[in-house]
Design an enzyme around this catalytic site. Structure first.
Site, PDB file in Angstrom:
ATOM      1  N   ASP A 229       0.914  -1.183  -0.533  1.00 54.60           N
ATOM      2  CA  ASP A 229      -0.207   0.102   0.111  1.00 54.60           C
ATOM      3  C   ASP A 229       0.805   1.544   0.174  1.00 54.60           C
ATOM      4  O   ASP A 229       1.892   1.762   0.816  1.00 54.60           O
ATOM      5  CB  ASP A 229      -0.769  -0.225   1.458  1.00 54.60           C
ATOM      6  CG  ASP A 229      -1.588   0.789   1.457  1.00 54.60           C
ATOM      7  OD1 ASP A 229      -2.780   1.422   0.467  1.00 54.60           O
ATOM      8  OD2 ASP A 229      -2.481   1.538   2.767  1.00 54.60           O
ATOM      9  N   GLU A 293       2.085  -0.734  -4.807  1.00 53.20           N
ATOM     10  CA  GLU A 293       0.617   0.302  -4.894  1.00 53.20           C
ATOM     11  C   GLU A 293       1.186   1.833  -5.454  1.00 53.20           C
ATOM     12  O   GLU A 293       1.510   2.409  -3.918  1.00 53.20           O
ATOM     13  CB  GLU A 293      -0.791   0.262  -4.364  1.00 53.20           C
ATOM     14  CG  GLU A 293      -2.132   1.711  -4.442  1.00 53.20           C
ATOM     15  CD  GLU A 293      -2.127   2.211  -3.578  1.00 53.20           C
ATOM     16  OE1 GLU A 293      -3.458   2.856  -4.138  1.00 53.20           O
ATOM     17  OE2 GLU A 293      -1.039   2.432  -2.769  1.00 53.20           O
TER      18      GLU A 293
HETATM   19  C1  BGC Z   1      -5.237   2.166  -0.389  1.00 58.39           C
HETATM   20  C2  BGC Z   1      -6.850   3.077   0.403  1.00 58.39           C
HETATM   21  C3  BGC Z   1      -6.437   3.948   1.502  1.00 58.39           C
HETATM   22  C4  BGC Z   1      -4.824   3.939   1.382  1.00 58.39           C
HETATM   23  C5  BGC Z   1      -4.296   4.475   2.545  1.00 58.39           C
HETATM   24  C6  BGC Z   1      -4.642   2.946  -0.782  1.00 58.39           C
HETATM   25  O1  BGC Z   1      -3.918   3.781  -1.379  1.00 58.39           O
HETATM   26  O2  BGC Z   1      -5.829   1.639  -1.101  1.00 58.39           O
HETATM   27  O3  BGC Z   1      -7.570   1.189   0.177  1.00 58.39           O
HETATM   28  O4  BGC Z   1      -7.348   4.011   1.992  1.00 58.39           O
HETATM   29  O5  BGC Z   1      -4.211   3.540   0.657  1.00 58.39           O
HETATM   30  O6  BGC Z   1      -4.145   3.811   3.163  1.00 58.39           O
END
Ligand code: BGC
Length: 569
Positions: A229, A293
């Site tokens: 993340d 991500e």
């Molecule tokens: C996740 C989100 C989350 C954020 C903070 C992201 O990019 O996919 O759902 O709110 O990170 O953790």
């Protein structure tokens, strides 16, 4: 945001970084990975929130669909202020979702079904409920406990102003002031997201050690990898300088051009962290993966996340944002194949996830609301449902014919639209609260999915409870309404995945075909010719056997908003 040519410059990766590029045949290079959002997949105990036993009980539906792997969004101990992306214990399961034994049972079932299992790792921040943060609050300024996070003194005469001008991704200031143990107004801590999500200080070796242990914990439990993340956010520029993003940069964007990189995104220091994680994963048998991500543009910069000694894959959000426009789609495909292969990584493709408007609605938005960053009843340019679904089916049929690895989000195989009409009082996304309702946020793509048209909560559970209300008109989207109906979106996905496997499209290549006009995406991948019409004028189909069509064809022409796969003569 549709991609502009200027955002896709040539790769900036130096040749010396390419030498170890591994272009092998590991499973993840071609895998179709299905995102399960545990809160909304299947609920075994009827409390209205999905859980791990629920997932286990429904897992065979995913094997049956034909995916290779499942990625689970967070199920860890958490107060759920950001739907589990606020973790209070990285090595345990939240009681709402089950127990570690339930996780082990899910893992075992996945193995039995031949599915790999990827879990989410949330390293940029913890929950403010985490013991580490609570200890930091108690220990006071200058302590080793405070050094785990980014505490700073305020500015202004009495420290009453935040340390800098950074804004939270969810709206409002990225800093919150605490009250010290003696009751006096105290230091501020950084939270790029909600105030319940304090950012770690990743310059602190102690933090790095803890996360290596967390990785080991889940690797030892048999996971096949981690979706990481906010993998562009962990290192902040020294000195935490003020920064005002350009108006059109998007909240998660990593900077559109060199020099414009925000001091909290895409800092070079993140790479040594991923190298250390990769080194750890490489000590485990069985092709374990790291997936970034990282909302980083341009793609040439994102390729730095998947150099041979870093992560294995990165989500291709530039593709997700390319819209339903042939020139834009073709440009992003070309750029993706070029930059990812230049570092020996597969490209990935994705159209939906739990943070964006479902593509069955997003692709039908009008020009008033091209981005679709959270839509609700009062948004401009709301989509026509039929147009959105036609485009979504056509776009998915392009994506699933591309070489590399594709990510699906639960419910897209049902053609689920965004739940636009959620009542204000039902909304739970912190974005909604932090912007006082100005931004709807992401609840509309997170509604529990329908399994059975005639059951309570559409078979999500047996009690009829649902943490977000399910729309009244979702019966036709239920899995059992679509099973066995060739025209359904579910059967379209199943067919596309079967053909993708049969013709090995994941390890193929893209050969563009000319002569179809500016609104058409036309290419060959092996023996499969793909024609997608993003315009309105019908296009003549090539000769060959039809393998798949997203609309019922009435003669030798492909209408707009449709895709066909033809076996080349
Ligand atoms: C996740 C989100 C989350 C954020 C903070 C992201 O990019 O996919 O759902 O709110 O990170 O953790």
């Amino acid at each position: 945001m549709p991609l502009d040519e200027s955002t896709v410059p040539a790769s900036d990766i130096s040749p010396s970084e390419l030498i170890a590029a591994d272009t092998g045949s590991e499973w993840w290079r071609t895998a179709v990975i299905y995102q399960v959002y545990p809160r909304s997949f299947a609920d075994s105990d009827g409390d209205g929130m999905g859980d791990l036993p629920g997932i286990t009980s429904r897992l065979s539906a995913l094997a049956d669909l034909g995916v290779d792997a499942v990625w689970l969004s967070p199920f860890y101990t958490s107060p759920q202020r950001d739907a589990g992306y606020d973790v209070a214990d990285y090595c345990d399961v939240d009681p709402r979702f089950g127990t570690l034994a339930d996780f082990d049972a899910l893992r075992a079932k996945a193995t039995e079904l031949g599915l790999r299992l990827v879990v989410d790792l949330v390293p940029n921040h913890s929950s403010s409920d985490h013991r580490w943060f609570q200890e930091a609050l108690a220990a006071g300024p200058g302590s080793t406990e405070r050094a785990r996070y980014l505490f700073r003194d305020g500015t202004g005469a009495d420290g009453e102003l935040p340390p800098n001008n950074w804004q939270s991704v969810f709206g409002g200031e990225a800093w919150t002031r605490i009250t010290e143990a003696d009751g006096t107004p105290g230091q501020w801590y950084l939270h790029l997201f909600d105030s319940s999500q304090p950012d770690f200080d990743w310059q602190n070796p102690w933090v790095r050690e803890q996360f290596l242990d967390i990785l080991r914990f889940w690797l030892d439990r048999g996971v096949d990898g981690f979706r990481v993340d906010v993998a562009h956010g962990m290192i902040k520029k020294p000195g935490l300088p003020d920064y005002t993003p350009p108006a059109d940069s998007g909240s998660m964007g990593g900077g559109l051009e060199e020099g414009a990189t925000p001091p909290y995104w895409a800092q070079d220091g993140v790479h040594e962290i991923y190298r250390s994680w990769r080194a750890l994963l490489d000590t485990y048998a069985g092709d374990r993966i790291l997936v970034a991500e990282a909302w980083v543009e341009p793609l040439s910069k994102l390729a730095n996340w998947v150099r041979p000694d870093e992560m294995h894959q990165a989500f291709n959000f530039t593709y997700l944002e390319s819209g339903w426009s042939a020139p834009s789609i073709k440009r992003v495909i070309d750029a993706s194949l070029e930059v990812f292969s230049s570092v020996g990584a597969p490209s990935t493709w994705v159209l939906s996830n739990h943070d964006v408007v479902r593509h069955a609605s997003r692709l039908g938005l009008t020009a008033d609301n091209p981005q679709g960053a959270g839509i609700g009843p009062r948004s401009p340019g709301l989509p026509d449902r039929a147009v959105g679904l036609a485009r979504a089916r056509a776009a998915s049929a392009v994506m699933l014919a591309l070489p590399g690895s594709a990510y699906l989000y639960q419910g897209e195989e049902l053609g689920l639209p965004e739940a636009i009409d959620l009542p204000d009082e039902a909304r739970q996304d912190p974005t909604w609260f932090r912007t006082n309702g100005e931004r709807y946020g992401r609840d509309g793509c997170r509604v529990p999915i329908p399994w059975e048209a005639a059951s309570p909560a559409y078979g999500f559970n047996t009690s009829g409870e649902s943490w977000l209300p399910q729309p009244d008109d979702w019966a036709p989207y239920a899995r059992d309404s679509q099973t066995g109906k060739p025209a359904s979106t579910l059967e379209l996905y199943r067919l596309a995945l079967a053909l993708r496997a049969e013709f090995d499209l994941g390890s193929g290549s893209v050969e563009w075909l000319d002569g179809y006009g500016a609104d058409v995406v036309a290419f060959r991948n092996g023996v499969v010719t793909v024609i997608a019409n993003t315009g309105t004028v019908p296009v003549e189909l090539p000769i060959g056997d039809e393998l798949l069509a997203t609309v019922e064809l009435d003669g030798p022409a492909l209408p707009g908003d449709a895709t066909v796969w033809v076996r080349s003569a």
